[in-house]
Design an enzyme around this catalytic site. Structure first.
Site, mmCIF file in Angstrom:
data_model
loop_
_atom_site.group_PDB
_atom_site.id
_atom_site.type_symbol
_atom_site.label_atom_id
_atom_site.label_comp_id
_atom_site.label_asym_id
_atom_site.label_seq_id
_atom_site.Cartn_x
_atom_site.Cartn_y
_atom_site.Cartn_z
ATOM 1 N N GLU A 95 0.841 -1.197 0.000
ATOM 2 C CA GLU A 95 0.000 0.000 0.000
ATOM 3 C C GLU A 95 0.877 1.249 0.000
ATOM 4 O O GLU A 95 1.999 1.237 0.526
ATOM 5 C CB GLU A 95 -0.909 -0.072 1.252
ATOM 6 C CG GLU A 95 -1.822 1.084 1.500
ATOM 7 C CD GLU A 95 -2.869 1.342 0.431
ATOM 8 O OE1 GLU A 95 -2.478 1.498 -0.732
ATOM 9 O OE2 GLU A 95 -4.059 1.441 0.759
ATOM 10 N N ASP A 96 0.374 2.326 -0.598
ATOM 11 C CA ASP A 96 1.135 3.575 -0.631
ATOM 12 C C ASP A 96 1.148 4.249 0.743
ATOM 13 O O ASP A 96 2.178 4.626 1.262
ATOM 14 C CB ASP A 96 0.587 4.528 -1.703
ATOM 15 C CG ASP A 96 -0.924 4.737 -1.618
ATOM 16 O OD1 ASP A 96 -1.588 4.083 -0.769
ATOM 17 O OD2 ASP A 96 -1.456 5.538 -2.395
ATOM 18 N N ASP A 99 -3.763 5.842 6.292
ATOM 19 C CA ASP A 99 -4.271 7.085 6.868
ATOM 20 C C ASP A 99 -5.203 6.712 8.022
ATOM 21 O O ASP A 99 -4.734 6.394 9.113
ATOM 22 C CB ASP A 99 -4.962 7.844 5.730
ATOM 23 C CG ASP A 99 -5.458 9.207 6.111
ATOM 24 O OD1 ASP A 99 -4.755 9.895 6.854
ATOM 25 O OD2 ASP A 99 -6.542 9.598 5.653
ATOM 26 N N PHE A 148 -1.652 16.342 3.695
ATOM 27 C CA PHE A 148 -2.021 15.612 2.488
ATOM 28 C C PHE A 148 -0.828 15.641 1.536
ATOM 29 O O PHE A 148 -0.291 16.699 1.231
ATOM 30 C CB PHE A 148 -3.261 16.232 1.833
ATOM 31 C CG PHE A 148 -3.873 15.320 0.826
ATOM 32 C CD1 PHE A 148 -4.699 14.281 1.233
ATOM 33 C CD2 PHE A 148 -3.598 15.458 -0.531
ATOM 34 C CE1 PHE A 148 -5.242 13.409 0.305
ATOM 35 C CE2 PHE A 148 -4.138 14.594 -1.458
ATOM 36 C CZ PHE A 148 -4.966 13.564 -1.043
ATOM 37 N N ARG A 161 0.367 12.024 -9.686
ATOM 38 C CA ARG A 161 0.885 10.688 -9.384
ATOM 39 C C ARG A 161 2.273 10.481 -9.986
ATOM 40 O O ARG A 161 3.056 9.673 -9.507
ATOM 41 C CB ARG A 161 -0.045 9.604 -9.956
ATOM 42 C CG ARG A 161 -1.400 9.519 -9.300
ATOM 43 C CD ARG A 161 -2.115 8.272 -9.770
ATOM 44 N NE ARG A 161 -3.542 8.268 -9.469
ATOM 45 C CZ ARG A 161 -4.077 7.849 -8.325
ATOM 46 N NH1 ARG A 161 -3.300 7.415 -7.358
ATOM 47 N NH2 ARG A 161 -5.385 7.869 -8.150
HETATM 48 P P1 IMP Z 1 -7.427 5.181 4.721
HETATM 49 O O1 IMP Z 1 -8.518 4.216 4.420
HETATM 50 O O2 IMP Z 1 -7.956 6.418 5.381
HETATM 51 O O3 IMP Z 1 -6.265 4.594 5.475
HETATM 52 O O4 IMP Z 1 -6.927 5.726 3.335
HETATM 53 C C1 IMP Z 1 -5.953 5.116 2.630
HETATM 54 C C2 IMP Z 1 -5.989 5.543 1.189
HETATM 55 O O5 IMP Z 1 -6.334 6.916 1.032
HETATM 56 C C3 IMP Z 1 -4.599 5.390 0.598
HETATM 57 O O6 IMP Z 1 -4.472 4.162 -0.007
HETATM 58 C C4 IMP Z 1 -4.506 6.545 -0.374
HETATM 59 O O7 IMP Z 1 -4.916 6.109 -1.639
HETATM 60 C C5 IMP Z 1 -5.460 7.585 0.149
HETATM 61 N N1 IMP Z 1 -4.732 8.650 0.896
HETATM 62 C C6 IMP Z 1 -4.627 8.795 2.239
HETATM 63 N N2 IMP Z 1 -3.879 9.858 2.565
HETATM 64 C C7 IMP Z 1 -3.477 10.397 1.391
HETATM 65 C C8 IMP Z 1 -2.624 11.525 1.062
HETATM 66 O O8 IMP Z 1 -2.082 12.253 1.910
HETATM 67 N N3 IMP Z 1 -2.448 11.751 -0.273
HETATM 68 C C9 IMP Z 1 -3.007 10.979 -1.251
HETATM 69 N N4 IMP Z 1 -3.790 9.924 -0.979
HETATM 70 C C10 IMP Z 1 -4.022 9.633 0.329
HETATM 71 MG MG MG Z 2 -4.229 3.783 -1.972
#
Ligand code: IMP
Ligand code: MG
Length: 173
Positions: A95-96, A99, A148, A161
């Site tokens: 995963e990138d 959050d 962000f 990207r």
């Molecule tokens: P989560 O479900 O809140 O953990 O969100 C995870 C997903 O949200 C990641 O796989 C990203 O694709 C996207 N995401 C979360 N934070 C960022 C950010 O700072 N920049 C870009 N995409 C984000």
């Molecule tokens: Mg993602």
């Protein structure tokens, strides 16, 4: 919209990718890994990381969304699911960024229900401050503050990207 100076440079990212790949290669020695990239965000990290692995790798992807603009909706949608049979495999989710943890938690539970031999998670970035669901992360590249970020696969409205580094994204005031 403005892109700030790099939070993580190309060189810092490259060094970290090698370091993570070394750790993973050591941990899975003698085993085959089913590497599952979570798209779209992880595509660049995924490609670099698996290229540096020294173990046999089978590749698959999940396309999932939870984000609209710059905030998580809390609702995860799967647009493309793993096609490989997960049962009995050593699955490594790539995963990138983690959050709130909601997306990964959802994907993790879904895979665990299909009886893999093992399931580990590798994330390039960890925004720990924002965590809502506590999920175990096995390999983490960098802890970052609650900003962000875009670049190296990460987007704002599907843009930026392609940046070869990671930068904080700010809305112009
Ligand atoms: P989560 O479900 O809140 O953990 O969100 C995870 C997903 O949200 C990641 O796989 C990203 O694709 C996207 N995401 C979360 N934070 C960022 C950010 O700072 N920049 C870009 N995409 C984000
Ligand atoms: Mg993602």
């Amino acid at each position: 919209m403005i892109i700030g100076k790099p939070l993580l440079t190309t060189e810092q990212i490259n060094d970290k990718v090698i370091e993570l790949a070394e750790m993973i290669s050591r941990d899975y020695i003698g085993k085959e890994v089913l590497a599952v990239g979570i798209l779209k965000g992880a595509f660049m990290f995924f490609a670099d990381l698996i290229r540096a692995l020294r173990i046999p790798v089978v590749v698959d992807f999940i396309v999932a969304t939870s984000y609209i603009k710059t905030s998580s909706t809390g609702e995860v949608k799967i647009h493309y699911d793993i096609k490989e049979d997960v049962a009995g495999k050593n699955v490594l989710l790539i995963e990138d960024i983690i959050d709130t943890g909601i997306s990964l938690n959802y994907i993790r539970e879904r895979i665990l229900s299909k009886s893999p031999e093992s399931l580990k998670v590798c994330a390039l970035l960890d925004k720990r401050e924002r965590r809502v669901v506590d999920i175990p992360l096995d390999y983490v590249g960098f802890q970052i503050p609650n900003d962000f970020v875009v670049g190296y696969g990460l987007d704002f409205e599907n843009k930026y990207r392609n940046l070869p580094y990671i930068a904080v994204f700010k809305k112009k005031t």
